[in-house]
Design a protein around this motif. Structure first.
Motif, PDB file in Angstrom:
ATOM      1  N   LYS A  34       0.814  -1.207   0.000  1.00 28.83           N
ATOM      2  CA  LYS A  34       0.000   0.000   0.000  1.00 28.83           C
ATOM      3  C   LYS A  34       0.850   1.260   0.000  1.00 28.83           C
ATOM      4  CE  LYS A  34      -4.001  -2.059   2.326  1.00 28.83           C
ATOM      5  NZ  LYS A  34      -4.913  -1.983   3.499  1.00 28.83           N
ATOM      6  N   ARG A  35       2.060   1.154   0.485  1.00 27.96           N
ATOM      7  CA  ARG A  35       2.897   2.348   0.593  1.00 27.96           C
ATOM      8  C   ARG A  35       4.342   1.986   0.307  1.00 27.96           C
ATOM      9  NH1 ARG A  35       2.270   5.846   5.927  1.00 27.96           N
ATOM     10  NH2 ARG A  35       0.202   6.010   4.972  1.00 27.96           N
ATOM     11  N   GLN A  36       5.029   2.876  -0.394  1.00 34.21           N
ATOM     12  CA  GLN A  36       6.453   2.690  -0.698  1.00 34.21           C
ATOM     13  C   GLN A  36       7.194   3.914  -0.174  1.00 34.21           C
ATOM     14  OE1 GLN A  36       9.646   1.774  -1.147  1.00 34.21           O
ATOM     15  NE2 GLN A  36       8.983   0.446  -2.795  1.00 34.21           N
ATOM     16  N   SER A  37       8.085   3.696   0.772  1.00 32.88           N
ATOM     17  CA  SER A  37       8.700   4.827   1.459  1.00 32.88           C
ATOM     18  C   SER A  37      10.043   5.240   0.881  1.00 32.88           C
ATOM     19  CB  SER A  37       8.876   4.483   2.952  1.00 32.88           C
ATOM     20  OG  SER A  37       9.707   3.331   3.092  1.00 32.88           O
ATOM     21  N   ALA A  38      10.585   4.459  -0.049  1.00 38.96           N
ATOM     22  CA  ALA A  38      11.925   4.770  -0.548  1.00 38.96           C
ATOM     23  C   ALA A  38      11.936   6.069  -1.352  1.00 38.96           C
ATOM     24  CB  ALA A  38      12.451   3.616  -1.393  1.00 38.96           C
ATOM     25  N   TYR A  39      11.013   6.188  -2.296  1.00 41.93           N
ATOM     26  CA  TYR A  39      10.915   7.382  -3.138  1.00 41.93           C
ATOM     27  C   TYR A  39       9.650   7.272  -3.968  1.00 41.93           C
ATOM     28  CZ  TYR A  39      13.511   3.987  -6.024  1.00 41.93           C
ATOM     29  OH  TYR A  39      13.944   2.845  -6.666  1.00 41.93           O
ATOM     30  N   THR A  40       9.328   8.326  -4.680  1.00 44.59           N
ATOM     31  CA  THR A  40       8.111   8.374  -5.490  1.00 44.59           C
ATOM     32  C   THR A  40       8.450   8.306  -6.973  1.00 44.59           C
ATOM     33  OG1 THR A  40       8.108  10.779  -5.713  1.00 44.59           O
ATOM     34  CG2 THR A  40       7.034   9.853  -3.749  1.00 44.59           C
ATOM     35  N   ALA A  41       7.424   8.103  -7.775  1.00 46.97           N
ATOM     36  CA  ALA A  41       7.601   8.149  -9.222  1.00 46.97           C
ATOM     37  C   ALA A  41       7.985   9.556  -9.675  1.00 46.97           C
ATOM     38  CB  ALA A  41       6.316   7.695  -9.922  1.00 46.97           C
ATOM     39  N   GLU A  42       7.521  10.561  -8.913  1.00 46.46           N
ATOM     40  CA  GLU A  42       7.924  11.930  -9.230  1.00 46.46           C
ATOM     41  C   GLU A  42       9.428  12.110  -9.050  1.00 46.46           C
ATOM     42  OE1 GLU A  42       3.548  12.302  -8.312  1.00 46.46           O
ATOM     43  OE2 GLU A  42       5.222  11.059  -7.657  1.00 46.46           O
ATOM     44  N   ASP A  43      10.000  11.476  -8.036  1.00 49.22           N
ATOM     45  CA  ASP A  43      11.445  11.552  -7.834  1.00 49.22           C
ATOM     46  C   ASP A  43      12.192  10.979  -9.041  1.00 49.22           C
ATOM     47  OD1 ASP A  43      11.248  12.642  -5.245  1.00 49.22           O
ATOM     48  OD2 ASP A  43      11.044  10.653  -4.351  1.00 49.22           O
ATOM     49  N   MET A  44      11.708   9.850  -9.554  1.00 49.41           N
ATOM     50  CA  MET A  44      12.358   9.235 -10.706  1.00 49.41           C
ATOM     51  C   MET A  44      12.216  10.106 -11.947  1.00 49.41           C
ATOM     52  SD  MET A  44      11.447   5.193 -10.159  1.00 49.41           S
ATOM     53  CE  MET A  44      12.777   4.633 -11.251  1.00 49.41           C
ATOM     54  N   THR A  45      11.089  10.817 -12.030  1.00 44.68           N
ATOM     55  CA  THR A  45      10.884  11.748 -13.138  1.00 44.68           C
ATOM     56  C   THR A  45      11.915  12.872 -13.083  1.00 44.68           C
ATOM     57  OG1 THR A  45       8.517  11.253 -13.182  1.00 44.68           O
ATOM     58  CG2 THR A  45       9.219  13.316 -14.195  1.00 44.68           C
TER      59      THR A  45
END
Length: 315
Positions: free
Chosen positions: A106-117
Motif C-alpha cells: 500500500k505504501r512505498q517509502s523509498a521514493y516516489t515516481a515523481e522523484d524518478m521523473t
C-alpha cells in the motif's frame, strides 16, 4: 616470432558522468563514435535524445547497434541508469523485498515516481539540454511519460517501448502485467558473484525473448559476459523501483508527439498496455513489433529507428 597483443577496441561511449537530484547521483554517458566522414559528436552534433532504461537493468542493456543507428539518423544519444540501477545511487532496503510484494504494497517509502521523473530532468540539466527527444523502455517508458506531464517544455517527442501507462502503479498495473512471468523472475536465485550475474543475465534474456524466434544462448552469453549486471536479479532494488507511486495527473494530459512501440510477443507486459497508452493520448501512434518480446532484438532496430526519426521530423 612474437606477436603484439591487439589493442582493446575503443569504446563508442564517452566518459562516465553523473547528474545529481538531491542525494541521488545518476550515471550517464554519451555516444561519441563517429558515424561517417562528416559526422560530428557532442551536444551540437545532432538532435538530443535521452534513453531511459527498464526495471533493474543498467544502461548497457541498450544495444550499441541501436544507438549507432540512432546516431546515424541524426541524434546525439545519451543513456542513463535509473536510481537503484547500474552505477547510479542505490537506496536503503524497504519492507517489500521483491517486485510482486511491491505491487501489492500500500505504501512505498523509498521514493516516489515523481522523484524518478526528476532524475531524468537532472540528467538533461547536467547536459545543458533545454529539451530532448525521450525514449523509454519498460519502466523507462513510464518515466518518460511522466516527464512529459511534469515538464512538457523539456520534451520534443516521446517514445515508449514495452511500457505500461505512466499513471498506473501498484494494483492498477496488474491488468497489464503477466504475473506468471514476474513470478519466474522472483524465483531466480543466483550467487552475488560475476558468474551469478552472467547466469542470471542469460536466464532473464531467455525469459524476455520472443518465443517465435530461436533463442541464441551463445549470443546471450556473450552479451551478458560483456555486461554482468547484478541489477537484473537484485529484487530489493527492483521492488523499490516498481513500488514508486505516481501522484500526478493522468496521461490523457500528454500533449507531446508520442510513439508507442510494443513487441507482439511481449511475455512480461501485455500488448493491451500499449493500446491503452495510444488510445488515451491524443495523436499517439501505435506500432506493434512482430516477433519481438520484452527486448530490443537486432531485427527490430531499423523499424524502431525509422519510426523515431519520422516522429522527430513531424514534430
Amino acid at each position: 616470432m612474437t606477436t603484439t597483443p591487439a589493442a582493446p577496441a575503443a569504446s563508442p561511449w564517452g566518459p562516465l558522468r553523473f547528474a545529481e537530484n538531491g542525494p541521488v547521483r545518476l550515471a550517464f554517458d554519451e555516444w561519441t563514435e563517429q558515424t561517417g566522414p562528416s559526422a560530428r559528436t557532442g551536444p551540437t552534433g545532432g538532435e538530443p535524445l535521452l534513453l531511459a532504461t527498464g526495471l533493474g537493468a543498467n544502461r548497457l542493456w541498450v544495444p550499441d547497434g541501436l544507438c549507432r543507428m540512432l546516431a546515424e539518423h541524426g541524434f546525439t544519444v545519451v543513456r542513463y541508469d535509473q536510481r537503484d540501477g547500474g552505477q547510479s545511487t542505490h537506496l536503503p532496503a524497504t519492507a517489500a523485498r521483491n517486485p510482486i510484494a511491491a505491487l501489492f504494497a500500500k505504501r512505498q517509502s523509498a521514493y516516489t515516481a515523481e522523484d524518478m521523473t526528476e532524475d531524468a530532468i537532472a540528467v538533461l540539466d547536467e547536459l545543458g539540454w533545454d529539451s530532448a527527444h525521450l525514449v523509454g523502455v519498460s519502466l523507462g517508458g513510464a518515466v518518460v511519460q511522466r516527464v512529459a506531464l511534469r515538464h512538457p517544455e523539456r520534451v520534443r517527442t516521446l517514445t515508449t517501448m514495452a511500457s505500461v501507462p505512466g499513471d498506473v502503479a501498484g494494483l492498477r498495473a496488474l491488468p497489464y502485467i503477466r504475473l506468471s512471468t514476474l513470478a519466474k523472475f522472483a524465483r531466480l536465485k543466483f550467487p552475488d558473484t560475476r558468474e551469478g550475474a552472467v547466469a542470471a543475465g542469460i536466464e532473464v534474456t531467455r525469459l524476455l525473448a520472443s518465443p517465435r524466434r530461436t533463442f541464441d544462448e551463445a549470443a546471450a552469453r556473450a552479451a551478458v559476459e560483456a555486461n554482468p549486471d547484478g541489477g537484473v536479479y537484485d529484487q530489493e532494488a527492483q521492488s523499490r523501483q516498481i513500488g514508486a507511486q505516481w501522484h500526478g495527473p493522468s496521461i490523457d494530459g500528454i500533449d507531446r508527439p508520442l510513439l508507442v512501440l510494443h513487441g507482439e510477443d511481449d511475455p512480461l507486459i501485455k500488448p493491451r498496455a500499449a493500446k491503452a497508452i495510444a488510445s488515451r493520448v491524443p495523436g499517439a501512434r501505435l506500432v506493434p513489433l512482430p516477433r519481438v518480446g520484452h527486448e530490443v532484438p537486432e531485427p527490430s532496430w531499423e523499424r524502431i529507428v525509422t519510426e523515431i526519426r519520422q516522429l522527430a521530423q513531424s514534430s
